[in-house]
Design an enzyme around this catalytic site. Structure first.
Site, PDB file in Angstrom:
ATOM      1  N   HIS A 162       4.594   7.429   5.587  1.00 34.75           N
ATOM      2  CA  HIS A 162       4.466   7.760   4.173  1.00 34.75           C
ATOM      3  C   HIS A 162       4.838   9.224   3.916  1.00 34.75           C
ATOM      4  O   HIS A 162       4.541  10.100   4.716  1.00 34.75           O
ATOM      5  CB  HIS A 162       3.035   7.532   3.684  1.00 34.75           C
ATOM      6  CG  HIS A 162       2.715   6.107   3.393  1.00 34.75           C
ATOM      7  ND1 HIS A 162       3.425   5.352   2.489  1.00 34.75           N
ATOM      8  CD2 HIS A 162       1.736   5.291   3.898  1.00 34.75           C
ATOM      9  CE1 HIS A 162       2.902   4.135   2.438  1.00 34.75           C
ATOM     10  NE2 HIS A 162       1.885   4.064   3.280  1.00 34.75           N
TER      11      HIS A 162
ATOM     12  N   CYS B 198       9.369   8.459   1.843  1.00 34.94           N
ATOM     13  CA  CYS B 198       9.608   8.754   0.436  1.00 34.94           C
ATOM     14  C   CYS B 198       9.579  10.264   0.198  1.00 34.94           C
ATOM     15  O   CYS B 198       8.910  11.016   0.911  1.00 34.94           O
ATOM     16  CB  CYS B 198       8.539   8.093  -0.434  1.00 34.94           C
ATOM     17  SG  CYS B 198       8.624   6.297  -0.471  1.00 34.94           S
TER      18      CYS B 198
END
Length: 407
Positions: free
Chosen positions: A216, A272
């Site tokens: 993440h 991301c």
């Protein structure tokens, strides 16, 4: 086949900002209070539900399933649950969410304390001096609702590529995943930073260093005024809810500053909001074919450069975008889109240049999206198209059309 954005259930982080407040945190959808005094809360993004007992002094709540934060009109209560917790202050505390201090039915802690930080690296495998070293990190957050399914496959794919294609000795590759038996190899914040320090320690001319991360990625407000867009990019270790995220400034000072002349570092980050995760001085714009200046806008000079070496970063997407995990490529399980396309292209095109590598990955993403639009089956599988543009950044400009990619 399955494809999911790393900013939905399996996306690699979405605390993304919009033009409204604080990167536009999504609101929580509330359901009328139950007679017993509890309030059932459903997150509009990840659809996670819980019976939430809210304290009276806050009306801001975060969903730990997908990390979205918003205001709520729930009636105040005395306690809080493990999924929707109060957020008392916008700022640093919003992003370092803290220890939940609760456990599930099996007694497993829901906080980062599942993975205690190790005080030293004395238990790490010893390595001889090589001119090639690598840190490969894959975080699956396996006991959480925002777990990722493709990160272990990503690390395995990268390790295989580096050993077979670029002749990295296995003993000079440090792998951090939640499957490792050595507690020092669990991808906690402490262990990742220790491994990054090991990566660049005593680097010498001719060294080729690699940092790979699949997990993440988030953003948070830039309080040092050293970001053009006003936000710092971050990586999320497995214990980030307790220990906090790893900020781009810290990554830059840890593995970019020490690079001596003749040392080359490649960072490949499948997460991301990872476009400028190394805070390098130049960003290559694929559409225009030019390098753009990424120097910090602050009045006071802030160090972002190397000590004479070269740092190059290949990111899954631009800072404002999200990255995806997908099973559309076939094979077993899921893979990060960047990782799969990167390894596939390198294997198929020996001696490929940086420019052609970037071009091929962009083209492959376009093909996937066109196939999705032309197939009813794929339309059903995909919630939306893969909307990520792999990005190249560097500590210095170079000719991407003639420079071959080497590790």
């Amino acid at each position: 086949m399955e494809a999911t954005s790393k900013c939905t259930r399996y996306r690699k982080g979405d605390l993304s900002l919009t033009n409204t407040s604080m990167h536009g945190f999504y609101a929580l959808k509330t359901i009328p209070n139950n007679p017993n005094g509890e309030a059932k809360v459903t997150c509009r993004v990840c659809k996670a539900e819980c019976h939430c007992l809210m304290p009276s002094r806050t009306n801001s709540h975060s969903c730990s399933a997908c990390l979205n934060v918003s205001n709520s009109t729930l009636r105040p209560h005395k306690k809080e649950c493990g999924i929707c917790r109060p957020v008392k202050k916008i700022g640093t505390k919003l992003f370092k969410l803290g220890d939940l201090g609760s456990s599930n039915k099996n007694g497993n802690l829901l906080s980062g304390s599942l993975y205690p930080s190790m005080p030293s690296s004395s238990a790490l495998p010893s390595t001889s001096r090589y001119n090639k070293r690598a840190v490969l990190c894959g975080v699956s957050y396996r006991r959480r609702k925002f777990r990722l399914k493709g990160t272990i496959n990503d690390v395995s794919n990268m390790k295989d590529l580096m050993m077979k294609k670029f002749k990295f000795p296995e003993e000079c590759i440090r792998v951090l995943t939640e499957q490792e038996q050595n507690a020092n190899m669990i991808p906690t914040k402490h262990n990742i930073l220790e491994s990054l320090r090991w990566l660049v320690k005593d680097c010498q001319p001719g060294d080729s260093l690699v940092f790979y991360f699949s997990g993440h990625g988030l953003q948070q407000p830039d309080f040092e005024e050293d970001e053009i867009d006003g936000f710092d990019e971050t990586l999320c270790p497995v214990d980030f809810l307790r220990e906090g995220m790893i900020i781009d400034n810290e990554i830059n000072s840890t593995i970019v500053w020490p690079l001596k002349k003749g040392v080359t570092l490649h960072a490949i980050v499948d997460a991301c909001h990872s476009g400028t995760i190394l805070d390098l001085l130049f960003v290559y714009k694929h559409e225009s074919g030019i390098w753009e200046d990424n120097k910090p806008p602050s009045k006071e000079p802030i160090r972002k450069h190397t000590n004479g070496g070269l740092a190059i970063c290949l990111s899954a997407c631009e800072d404002s975008q999200t990255a995806a995990d997908s099973a559309v490529f076939g094979g077993k399980g899921m893979n990060g889109v960047l990782t799969y396309l990167f390894t596939k292209t390198i294997r198929e095109y020996p001696g490929i240049t940086y420019g052609r590598l970037l071009e091929n990955m962009h083209d492959e993403i376009k093909k996937i999206n066109r196939s999705r639009c032309n197939s009813r089956i794929l339309q059903h599988i995909f919630n939306r198209k893969i909307a990520q543009d792999p990005l190249l950044s560097s500590s210095e400009k170079f000719d991407v059309s003639t420079t071959m990619f080497r590790l």
